[in-house]
Design a protein around this motif. Structure first.
Motif, PDB file in Angstrom:
ATOM      1  N   VAL A 152       0.865  -1.187   0.000  1.00 44.45           N
ATOM      2  CA  VAL A 152       0.000   0.000   0.000  1.00 44.45           C
ATOM      3  C   VAL A 152       0.897   1.231   0.000  1.00 44.45           C
ATOM      4  CG1 VAL A 152      -1.700   1.318   1.315  1.00 44.45           C
ATOM      5  CG2 VAL A 152      -1.854  -1.176   1.201  1.00 44.45           C
ATOM      6  N   ASP A 153       0.716   2.115  -0.987  1.00 42.22           N
ATOM      7  CA  ASP A 153       1.591   3.277  -1.070  1.00 42.22           C
ATOM      8  C   ASP A 153       1.084   4.433  -0.209  1.00 42.22           C
ATOM      9  OD1 ASP A 153      -0.510   4.452  -2.456  1.00 42.22           O
ATOM     10  OD2 ASP A 153       0.542   4.545  -4.378  1.00 42.22           O
ATOM     11  N   HIS A 154       1.851   5.512  -0.212  1.00 43.96           N
ATOM     12  CA  HIS A 154       1.543   6.664   0.647  1.00 43.96           C
ATOM     13  C   HIS A 154       0.183   7.277   0.318  1.00 43.96           C
ATOM     14  CE1 HIS A 154       3.101   8.473  -3.032  1.00 43.96           C
ATOM     15  NE2 HIS A 154       2.562   9.614  -2.657  1.00 43.96           N
ATOM     16  N   ALA A 160      -7.035   6.305   3.135  1.00 45.15           N
ATOM     17  CA  ALA A 160      -7.633   5.492   4.196  1.00 45.15           C
ATOM     18  C   ALA A 160      -7.797   6.295   5.479  1.00 45.15           C
ATOM     19  CB  ALA A 160      -6.768   4.255   4.454  1.00 45.15           C
ATOM     20  N   ALA A 161      -6.775   7.070   5.817  1.00 48.23           N
ATOM     21  CA  ALA A 161      -6.845   7.886   7.033  1.00 48.23           C
ATOM     22  C   ALA A 161      -7.934   8.943   6.922  1.00 48.23           C
ATOM     23  CB  ALA A 161      -5.495   8.537   7.305  1.00 48.23           C
ATOM     24  N   LEU A 175       6.278   5.647   6.620  1.00 42.45           N
ATOM     25  CA  LEU A 175       6.266   4.183   6.548  1.00 42.45           C
ATOM     26  C   LEU A 175       7.296   3.625   7.517  1.00 42.45           C
ATOM     27  CD1 LEU A 175       5.275   1.562   5.117  1.00 42.45           C
ATOM     28  CD2 LEU A 175       7.101   1.937   3.431  1.00 42.45           C
ATOM     29  N   ASP A 176       6.881   2.631   8.308  1.00 46.47           N
ATOM     30  CA  ASP A 176       7.790   2.062   9.298  1.00 46.47           C
ATOM     31  C   ASP A 176       7.380   0.624   9.605  1.00 46.47           C
ATOM     32  OD1 ASP A 176       9.891   1.950  11.060  1.00 46.47           O
ATOM     33  OD2 ASP A 176       9.241   3.661  12.264  1.00 46.47           O
ATOM     34  N   ASP A 201      -2.503  -0.223   7.978  1.00 43.11           N
ATOM     35  CA  ASP A 201      -1.765  -1.432   7.601  1.00 43.11           C
ATOM     36  C   ASP A 201      -1.243  -1.258   6.174  1.00 43.11           C
ATOM     37  OD1 ASP A 201      -1.143  -4.099   6.611  1.00 43.11           O
ATOM     38  OD2 ASP A 201      -2.186  -4.865   8.368  1.00 43.11           O
ATOM     39  N   ALA A 202       0.075  -1.401   5.999  1.00 35.86           N
ATOM     40  CA  ALA A 202       0.683  -1.165   4.690  1.00 35.86           C
ATOM     41  C   ALA A 202       0.574  -2.365   3.754  1.00 35.86           C
ATOM     42  CB  ALA A 202       2.151  -0.788   4.857  1.00 35.86           C
TER      43      ALA A 202
END
Length: 214
Positions: A152-154, A160-161, A175-176, A201-202
């Motif tokens: 999932v990209d930025h 989503a947020a 991303l972490d 969730d990435a």
């Protein structure tokens, strides 16, 4: 070890954007001339009518983060990506004069691009001149793991947020690895009373948590 902490302590110093300078020039003669000048300038100063107060409002707003909006964040990321072929956005952070974008190339090499508030590249890409040693080896391995696992990209993380917080302004994304799980931390309304960090969730794009910042 957090990629973001390494970026903050070892790369940010290389990207110092030039500060904005405002020069106010005043001219005048004797007391009568000064009074006449103030009278002539009264409409521009915002005292003549409510409509004339707009320039003052704009000037006051210029001291805040000029790029601190969702569209600006996404545009800055796109601009930075154009500077490093095949790179992936790992973070975008609002700065007083624009945006700081961290990119990771396919081999795990990290670099940063400073994007001005007007959307132009202010500086970069800049890579860490001290990419060596055990700590860097760990960071490189972490970045490569994120490149492999995060699907999932930025931009999707931002969407989503926002979907879970309609109307919120996105001011940063990072991303972490969280306990071995790739996640995006999306900052909403940073440095405001409504500041909130949403964790996405990435791998699935689902919102898995949020934290109100004190």
């Amino acid at each position: 070890m957090s990629v973001r902490r390494t970026r903050r302590t070892r790369l940010t110093a290389a990207l110092v954007a030039a500060p904005l300078a405002l020069t106010l020039v005043a001219c005048g003669g004797d007391d009568d001339t000064d009074a006449d000048t103030r009278s002539d300038d009264a409409p521009a100063s915002g005292t003549a009518s409510p409509a004339d107060e707009t320039p003052q409002d704009d000037q006051a707003g210029s001291t805040s983060q000029p790029a601190g909006d969702t569209d600006g964040l996404l545009a800055a990321a796109t601009t930075a990506l154009g500077e490093v072929s095949g790179a992936t956005v790992f973070s975008v952070d609002a700065e007083p004069t624009g945006w700081e974008v961290t990119l990771v190339a396919a081999d795990g090499t990290e670099s940063e691009v400073a994007v001005a508030a007007d959307g132009t590249v202010a500086r970069g890409p800049v890579t860490d001149p001290d990419d060596s040693g055990a700590d860097e080896a760990d960071d490189l391995a972490e970045r490569r793991q994120l490149l492999k696992d995060a699907t999932v990209d930025h931009a999707a993380a931002v969407a989503a947020a926002q979907s879970s917080n309609p109307g919120a302004v996105v001011t940063g994304v990072d991303l972490d690895l969280d306990a071995g799980r790739p996640t995006w931390d999306v900052q909403l309304g940073e440095d405001t009373p409504d500041e909130l960090t949403v964790t996405v969730d990435a791998t699935t794009g689902e919102v898995i948590g949020s934290e109100r910042d004190d």
